[in-house]
Scaffold this motif. Sequence first.
Motif, mmCIF file in Angstrom:
data_model
loop_
_atom_site.group_PDB
_atom_site.id
_atom_site.type_symbol
_atom_site.label_atom_id
_atom_site.label_comp_id
_atom_site.label_asym_id
_atom_site.label_seq_id
_atom_site.Cartn_x
_atom_site.Cartn_y
_atom_site.Cartn_z
ATOM 1 N N LEU A 285 0.824 -1.210 0.000
ATOM 2 C CA LEU A 285 0.000 0.000 0.000
ATOM 3 C C LEU A 285 0.857 1.259 0.000
ATOM 4 C CD1 LEU A 285 -2.768 -1.128 2.460
ATOM 5 C CD2 LEU A 285 -3.033 -0.680 0.014
ATOM 6 N N TRP A 286 1.939 1.236 0.724
ATOM 7 C CA TRP A 286 2.858 2.371 0.734
ATOM 8 C C TRP A 286 3.427 2.612 -0.659
ATOM 9 C CZ3 TRP A 286 8.505 2.144 0.791
ATOM 10 C CH2 TRP A 286 9.087 3.394 0.983
ATOM 11 N N GLN A 287 3.785 1.538 -1.367
ATOM 12 C CA GLN A 287 4.299 1.661 -2.734
ATOM 13 C C GLN A 287 3.209 2.161 -3.689
ATOM 14 O OE1 GLN A 287 7.469 1.237 -3.960
ATOM 15 N NE2 GLN A 287 8.046 1.144 -1.816
ATOM 16 N N LEU A 288 2.005 1.649 -3.562
ATOM 17 C CA LEU A 288 0.897 2.085 -4.416
ATOM 18 C C LEU A 288 0.552 3.549 -4.168
ATOM 19 C CD1 LEU A 288 -1.486 -0.996 -4.234
ATOM 20 C CD2 LEU A 288 -0.163 -0.235 -6.216
ATOM 21 N N HIS A 289 0.727 3.990 -2.945
ATOM 22 C CA HIS A 289 0.417 5.374 -2.591
ATOM 23 C C HIS A 289 1.276 6.361 -3.377
ATOM 24 C CE1 HIS A 289 0.547 9.050 -0.091
ATOM 25 N NE2 HIS A 289 -0.742 8.794 0.037
ATOM 26 N N SER A 290 2.462 5.956 -3.785
ATOM 27 C CA SER A 290 3.334 6.867 -4.542
ATOM 28 C C SER A 290 2.751 7.187 -5.919
ATOM 29 C CB SER A 290 4.738 6.276 -4.680
ATOM 30 O OG SER A 290 4.706 5.094 -5.449
ATOM 31 N N THR A 291 1.927 6.303 -6.471
ATOM 32 C CA THR A 291 1.310 6.554 -7.775
ATOM 33 C C THR A 291 -0.140 7.009 -7.658
ATOM 34 O OG1 THR A 291 0.656 4.238 -8.010
ATOM 35 C CG2 THR A 291 2.778 4.900 -8.966
ATOM 36 N N ASN A 292 -0.769 6.735 -6.523
ATOM 37 C CA ASN A 292 -2.165 7.117 -6.307
ATOM 38 C C ASN A 292 -2.334 7.518 -4.850
ATOM 39 O OD1 ASN A 292 -4.890 7.459 -6.188
ATOM 40 N ND2 ASN A 292 -5.432 5.403 -6.799
ATOM 41 N N PRO A 293 -2.377 8.812 -4.550
ATOM 42 C CA PRO A 293 -2.423 9.246 -3.157
ATOM 43 C C PRO A 293 -3.726 8.934 -2.411
ATOM 44 C CG PRO A 293 -2.565 11.126 -4.621
ATOM 45 C CD PRO A 293 -2.321 9.931 -5.476
ATOM 46 N N GLN A 294 -4.785 8.576 -3.125
ATOM 47 C CA GLN A 294 -6.049 8.247 -2.460
ATOM 48 C C GLN A 294 -6.352 6.772 -2.666
ATOM 49 O OE1 GLN A 294 -8.849 11.009 -4.092
ATOM 50 N NE2 GLN A 294 -8.281 12.597 -2.648
ATOM 51 N N ILE A 295 -6.224 6.011 -1.605
ATOM 52 C CA ILE A 295 -6.447 4.569 -1.663
ATOM 53 C C ILE A 295 -7.473 4.191 -0.606
ATOM 54 C CG2 ILE A 295 -5.382 2.307 -1.334
ATOM 55 C CD1 ILE A 295 -2.754 3.519 -2.244
#
Length: 88
Positions: free
Chosen positions: A24-34
Amino acid sequence: MKTNDILSAKHFIGLSGAASSYLLWQLHSTNPQIVVITPSRKEAEQLYEDLKVWKDASELILFPPWESLPWEPVSPSLETSAARLKAI
């Protein structure tokens, strides 16, 4: 929600321990709203605690479940209602 948003939704299963929070931390770098949905409150709270290793707690929101079923004549606690309102 736009069609593109639905098509870009991701579904991950089988991750355990800190692997979920790291992903999730890695995905947050490309999409700030998860938005993350967990099967239980216990798992949500554990993931929340794990994520605090990677993210500042002020950037995380834990949306607690109701403490009662919809047809039960019991209202949720004021604490739960306040936490849910704060999240939205």
